[in-house]
Design a protein around this motif. Structure first.
Motif, PDB file in Angstrom:
ATOM      1  N   PRO A 180     -54.555 -14.068  13.821  1.00  0.00           N
ATOM      2  CA  PRO A 180     -53.723 -12.977  13.321  1.00  0.00           C
ATOM      3  C   PRO A 180     -53.006 -13.388  12.035  1.00  0.00           C
ATOM      4  O   PRO A 180     -52.838 -14.584  11.756  1.00  0.00           O
ATOM      5  CB  PRO A 180     -52.693 -12.764  14.444  1.00  0.00           C
ATOM      6  N   SER A 181     -52.598 -12.398  11.270  1.00  0.00           N
ATOM      7  CA  SER A 181     -51.854 -12.665  10.041  1.00  0.00           C
ATOM      8  C   SER A 181     -50.588 -13.469  10.365  1.00  0.00           C
ATOM      9  O   SER A 181     -49.997 -13.310  11.429  1.00  0.00           O
ATOM     10  CB  SER A 181     -51.441 -11.341   9.389  1.00  0.00           C
ATOM     11  N   ARG A 182     -50.200 -14.338   9.458  1.00  0.00           N
ATOM     12  CA  ARG A 182     -48.951 -15.101   9.525  1.00  0.00           C
ATOM     13  C   ARG A 182     -48.872 -16.005  10.764  1.00  0.00           C
ATOM     14  O   ARG A 182     -47.810 -16.176  11.361  1.00  0.00           O
ATOM     15  CB  ARG A 182     -47.748 -14.160   9.454  1.00  0.00           C
ATOM     16  N   THR A 183     -50.013 -16.612  11.131  1.00  0.00           N
ATOM     17  CA  THR A 183     -50.020 -17.514  12.289  1.00  0.00           C
ATOM     18  C   THR A 183     -49.506 -18.908  11.940  1.00  0.00           C
ATOM     19  O   THR A 183     -48.944 -19.601  12.795  1.00  0.00           O
ATOM     20  CB  THR A 183     -51.475 -17.646  12.836  1.00  0.00           C
ATOM     21  N   PHE A 184     -49.689 -19.334  10.676  1.00  0.00           N
ATOM     22  CA  PHE A 184     -49.480 -20.742  10.332  1.00  0.00           C
ATOM     23  C   PHE A 184     -48.298 -20.950   9.382  1.00  0.00           C
ATOM     24  O   PHE A 184     -48.050 -20.124   8.500  1.00  0.00           O
ATOM     25  CB  PHE A 184     -50.762 -21.304   9.696  1.00  0.00           C
ATOM     26  N   GLY A 185     -47.632 -22.082   9.563  1.00  0.00           N
ATOM     27  CA  GLY A 185     -46.525 -22.429   8.666  1.00  0.00           C
ATOM     28  C   GLY A 185     -47.026 -22.883   7.305  1.00  0.00           C
ATOM     29  O   GLY A 185     -46.290 -22.848   6.315  1.00  0.00           O
ATOM     30  N   ALA A 186     -48.269 -23.323   7.243  1.00  0.00           N
ATOM     31  CA  ALA A 186     -48.904 -23.709   5.976  1.00  0.00           C
ATOM     32  C   ALA A 186     -50.414 -23.743   6.223  1.00  0.00           C
ATOM     33  O   ALA A 186     -50.860 -23.878   7.367  1.00  0.00           O
ATOM     34  CB  ALA A 186     -48.420 -25.079   5.514  1.00  0.00           C
ATOM     35  N   VAL A 187     -51.165 -23.618   5.133  1.00  0.00           N
ATOM     36  CA  VAL A 187     -52.633 -23.645   5.229  1.00  0.00           C
ATOM     37  C   VAL A 187     -53.157 -24.598   4.160  1.00  0.00           C
ATOM     38  O   VAL A 187     -52.698 -24.565   3.014  1.00  0.00           O
ATOM     39  CB  VAL A 187     -53.209 -22.227   5.018  1.00  0.00           C
ATOM     40  N   VAL A 188     -54.104 -25.433   4.562  1.00  0.00           N
ATOM     41  CA  VAL A 188     -54.711 -26.393   3.637  1.00  0.00           C
ATOM     42  C   VAL A 188     -56.194 -26.064   3.489  1.00  0.00           C
ATOM     43  O   VAL A 188     -56.880 -25.836   4.493  1.00  0.00           O
ATOM     44  CB  VAL A 188     -54.558 -27.838   4.194  1.00  0.00           C
ATOM     45  N   CYS A 189     -56.676 -26.028   2.258  1.00  0.00           N
ATOM     46  CA  CYS A 189     -58.099 -25.770   2.015  1.00  0.00           C
ATOM     47  C   CYS A 189     -58.577 -26.793   0.987  1.00  0.00           C
ATOM     48  O   CYS A 189     -58.286 -26.668  -0.203  1.00  0.00           O
ATOM     49  CB  CYS A 189     -58.294 -24.341   1.498  1.00  0.00           C
ATOM     50  N   CYS A 190     -59.280 -27.789   1.467  1.00  0.00           N
ATOM     51  CA  CYS A 190     -59.611 -28.939   0.619  1.00  0.00           C
ATOM     52  C   CYS A 190     -61.120 -29.043   0.404  1.00  0.00           C
ATOM     53  O   CYS A 190     -61.892 -29.020   1.365  1.00  0.00           O
ATOM     54  CB  CYS A 190     -59.074 -30.202   1.301  1.00  0.00           C
ATOM     55  N   ARG A 191     -61.523 -29.158  -0.852  1.00  0.00           N
ATOM     56  CA  ARG A 191     -62.917 -29.421  -1.224  1.00  0.00           C
ATOM     57  C   ARG A 191     -63.896 -28.325  -0.817  1.00  0.00           C
ATOM     58  O   ARG A 191     -65.029 -28.612  -0.435  1.00  0.00           O
ATOM     59  CB  ARG A 191     -63.382 -30.782  -0.673  1.00  0.00           C
ATOM     60  N   LEU A 192     -63.462 -27.086  -0.897  1.00  0.00           N
ATOM     61  CA  LEU A 192     -64.388 -25.965  -0.697  1.00  0.00           C
ATOM     62  C   LEU A 192     -64.567 -25.151  -1.979  1.00  0.00           C
ATOM     63  O   LEU A 192     -65.681 -24.739  -2.313  1.00  0.00           O
ATOM     64  CB  LEU A 192     -63.871 -25.056   0.441  1.00  0.00           C
ATOM     65  N   LEU A 193     -63.485 -24.945  -2.717  1.00  0.00           N
ATOM     66  CA  LEU A 193     -63.515 -23.967  -3.808  1.00  0.00           C
ATOM     67  C   LEU A 193     -64.560 -24.286  -4.885  1.00  0.00           C
ATOM     68  O   LEU A 193     -65.171 -23.377  -5.438  1.00  0.00           O
ATOM     69  CB  LEU A 193     -62.125 -23.844  -4.438  1.00  0.00           C
ATOM     70  N   HIS A 194     -64.777 -25.555  -5.171  1.00  0.00           N
ATOM     71  CA  HIS A 194     -65.744 -25.861  -6.235  1.00  0.00           C
ATOM     72  C   HIS A 194     -67.188 -25.571  -5.809  1.00  0.00           C
ATOM     73  O   HIS A 194     -68.087 -25.603  -6.628  1.00  0.00           O
ATOM     74  CB  HIS A 194     -65.591 -27.303  -6.738  1.00  0.00           C
ATOM     75  N   HIS A 195     -67.375 -25.280  -4.523  1.00  0.00           N
ATOM     76  CA  HIS A 195     -68.709 -24.897  -4.057  1.00  0.00           C
ATOM     77  C   HIS A 195     -68.896 -23.386  -4.052  1.00  0.00           C
ATOM     78  O   HIS A 195     -69.969 -22.905  -3.706  1.00  0.00           O
ATOM     79  CB  HIS A 195     -68.934 -25.402  -2.626  1.00  0.00           C
ATOM     80  N   VAL A 196     -67.862 -22.649  -4.358  1.00  0.00           N
ATOM     81  CA  VAL A 196     -67.921 -21.186  -4.251  1.00  0.00           C
ATOM     82  C   VAL A 196     -68.368 -20.628  -5.603  1.00  0.00           C
ATOM     83  O   VAL A 196     -67.669 -20.786  -6.609  1.00  0.00           O
ATOM     84  CB  VAL A 196     -66.548 -20.607  -3.838  1.00  0.00           C
ATOM     85  N   PRO A 197     -69.536 -19.984  -5.631  1.00  0.00           N
ATOM     86  CA  PRO A 197     -70.167 -19.714  -6.920  1.00  0.00           C
ATOM     87  C   PRO A 197     -69.639 -18.526  -7.704  1.00  0.00           C
ATOM     88  O   PRO A 197     -69.882 -18.432  -8.891  1.00  0.00           O
ATOM     89  CB  PRO A 197     -71.638 -19.471  -6.533  1.00  0.00           C
ATOM     90  N   ASP A 198     -68.949 -17.616  -7.072  1.00  0.00           N
ATOM     91  CA  ASP A 198     -68.580 -16.416  -7.832  1.00  0.00           C
ATOM     92  C   ASP A 198     -67.102 -16.076  -7.633  1.00  0.00           C
ATOM     93  O   ASP A 198     -66.471 -16.427  -6.624  1.00  0.00           O
ATOM     94  CB  ASP A 198     -69.451 -15.217  -7.442  1.00  0.00           C
ATOM     95  N   GLU A 199     -66.592 -15.363  -8.623  1.00  0.00           N
ATOM     96  CA  GLU A 199     -65.161 -15.059  -8.648  1.00  0.00           C
ATOM     97  C   GLU A 199     -64.727 -14.184  -7.474  1.00  0.00           C
ATOM     98  O   GLU A 199     -63.650 -14.364  -6.905  1.00  0.00           O
ATOM     99  CB  GLU A 199     -64.825 -14.381  -9.971  1.00  0.00           C
ATOM    100  N   GLY A 200     -65.588 -13.228  -7.107  1.00  0.00           N
ATOM    101  CA  GLY A 200     -65.239 -12.342  -5.993  1.00  0.00           C
ATOM    102  C   GLY A 200     -65.031 -13.132  -4.707  1.00  0.00           C
ATOM    103  O   GLY A 200     -64.087 -12.877  -3.942  1.00  0.00           O
ATOM    104  N   SER A 201     -65.892 -14.106  -4.452  1.00  0.00           N
ATOM    105  CA  SER A 201     -65.758 -14.925  -3.237  1.00  0.00           C
ATOM    106  C   SER A 201     -64.542 -15.841  -3.319  1.00  0.00           C
ATOM    107  O   SER A 201     -63.886 -16.117  -2.311  1.00  0.00           O
ATOM    108  CB  SER A 201     -67.022 -15.755  -3.004  1.00  0.00           C
ATOM    109  N   ARG A 202     -64.240 -16.309  -4.526  1.00  0.00           N
ATOM    110  CA  ARG A 202     -63.029 -17.145  -4.679  1.00  0.00           C
ATOM    111  C   ARG A 202     -61.783 -16.307  -4.387  1.00  0.00           C
ATOM    112  O   ARG A 202     -60.876 -16.735  -3.678  1.00  0.00           O
ATOM    113  CB  ARG A 202     -62.955 -17.736  -6.093  1.00  0.00           C
ATOM    114  N   ALA A 203     -61.763 -15.088  -4.918  1.00  0.00           N
ATOM    115  CA  ALA A 203     -60.612 -14.197  -4.689  1.00  0.00           C
ATOM    116  C   ALA A 203     -60.481 -13.876  -3.199  1.00  0.00           C
ATOM    117  O   ALA A 203     -59.367 -13.873  -2.651  1.00  0.00           O
ATOM    118  CB  ALA A 203     -60.780 -12.913  -5.500  1.00  0.00           C
ATOM    119  N   ALA A 204     -61.614 -13.613  -2.551  1.00  0.00           N
ATOM    120  CA  ALA A 204     -61.568 -13.259  -1.122  1.00  0.00           C
ATOM    121  C   ALA A 204     -61.070 -14.437  -0.287  1.00  0.00           C
ATOM    122  O   ALA A 204     -60.306 -14.261   0.673  1.00  0.00           O
ATOM    123  CB  ALA A 204     -62.960 -12.819  -0.655  1.00  0.00           C
ATOM    124  N   LEU A 205     -61.477 -15.635  -0.657  1.00  0.00           N
ATOM    125  CA  LEU A 205     -61.024 -16.832   0.076  1.00  0.00           C
ATOM    126  C   LEU A 205     -59.510 -16.995  -0.068  1.00  0.00           C
ATOM    127  O   LEU A 205     -58.794 -17.200   0.919  1.00  0.00           O
ATOM    128  CB  LEU A 205     -61.753 -18.076  -0.457  1.00  0.00           C
TER     129      LEU A 205
END
Ligand SMILES: C[S@@+](CC[C@H](N)C(=O)[O-])C[C@H]1O[C@@H](n2cnc3c(N)ncnc32)[C@H](O)[C@@H]1O
Length: 218
Positions: free
Chosen positions: A108-133
C-alpha cells in the motif's frame, strides 16, 4: 514520452539465470573496498535524511541478494527486500524478501519510512520507464527515496562515451545527466535533496536523495 515497459525481462534477462544470485553474492565485486562502497553511501544517506528510522519498515528494491540489508538495519529499521529474480532472492538471508516488480510494488501507499533503489536505473532504457519507477518508489515512501544512478558527469561515463571503455554487456546501460534526473523527480512531485558519491567526477555510481513535497503527500 514513450510508454513505460515495466517487464523486468526487457531490462536484463540474465538476472533470472540460476547462477546470477550466487555470482552476485560471491565474486561480483573486485575487492572488499569496492563491495563496501554502496552500503556505506546508503548508510550515510539514511543517516542524514532519515535519522529516526527506528522500528520503521525500509524497502530495498531491487534488493538483489540483500547486500544493503546491514546498512539499513544498522539504522534500527526493519528490512524488506524486493526483487524480480528468484535466483537473487534465493541468496538472501534473514527473511523479509518478496518477489515482485519495482514498477508495481505489492505494498500500500506510504508503507515505508524510506525506500532504497540501488543499481537499477542505469539499466532502464527509456525515460517513461524511469519516470514510472520514480513515481512508484515515491508512492510507497513516507520519507526519503535513495536512488542510485550512473552520473554522466563522471570519468567512467566519459570513457564509455568516447569508446575508451567498452561495455561488458550488449545492452545499452545509460548514464544520466543530473539535470535530467532532477526534472523527472520534480515532475513526480518530489524535491531533490542531496547527491552522494565517493568521488565527484570519478565515481560513476551516484546516489540522489529525494522526497515528496509535503503538499503531494496529503
Ligand atoms: C545490478 S542488480 C542490483 C541489486 C541490488 N540493488 C544491489 O545493489 O546489490 C539489479 C537487480 O535488479 C533486479 N531487477 C531487474 N528488473 C527488476 C524489476 N522489474 N523489478 C524488481 N527487480 C528487478 C534484478 O533481478 C537484479 O537483482
Amino acid at each position: 514520452m514513450p510508454t513505460p515497459n515495466p517487464d523486468p525481462r526487457h531490462i536484463r534477462s540474465h538476472w533470472h539465470e540460476a547462477r546470477s544470485g550466487a555470482h552476485y553474492a560471491g565474486g561480483r565485486w573486485r575487492n572488499a573496498r569496492a563491495a563496501g562502497r554502496d552500503p556505506s553511501r546508503v548508510a550515510r544517506a539514511l543517516a542524514h535524511h532519515a535519522p529516526n528510522l527506528g522500528g520503521q519498515l525500509v524497502l530495498d528494491a531491487p534488493s538483489g541478494v540483500g547486500r544493503l540489508r546491514e546498512a539499513i538495519e544498522e539504522r534500527g529499521a526493519r528490512y524488506v527486500g524486493l526483487d524480480a529474480s528468484p535466483s537473487m532472492l534465493a541468496e538472501g538471508s534473514g527473511g523479509g524478501f518478496v518477489q515482485g516488480s519495482a514498477w508495481a510494488l505489492p505494498f500500500p501507499s506510504r508503507t515505508f519510512g524510506a525506500v532504497v533503489c540501488c543499481r537499477l536505473l542505469h539499466h532502464v532504457p527509456d525515460e517513461g520507464s524511469r519516470a514510472a519507477l520514480i513515481g512508484e518508489l515515491l508512492r510507497v515512501s513516507t520519507g526519503p527515496v535513495v536512488l542510485s544512478f550512473w552520473d554522466s558527469a563522471s570519468w567512467h561515463a566519459w570513457r564509455r562515451r568516447k569508446g575508451v571503455r567498452r561495455a561488458r554487456h550488449a545492452d545499452s546501460r545509460t548514464a544520466l545527466h543530473r539535470g535530467e534526473l532532477e526534472r523527472l523527480v520534480r515532475a513526480a512531485g518530489a524535491e531533490p535533496l542531496e547527491y552522494f558519491s565517493s568521488l565527484r567526477f570519478v565515481s560513476q555510481q551516484t546516489i540522489l536523495i529525494f522526497r515528496a513535497k509535503a503538499s503531494c503527500q496529503d
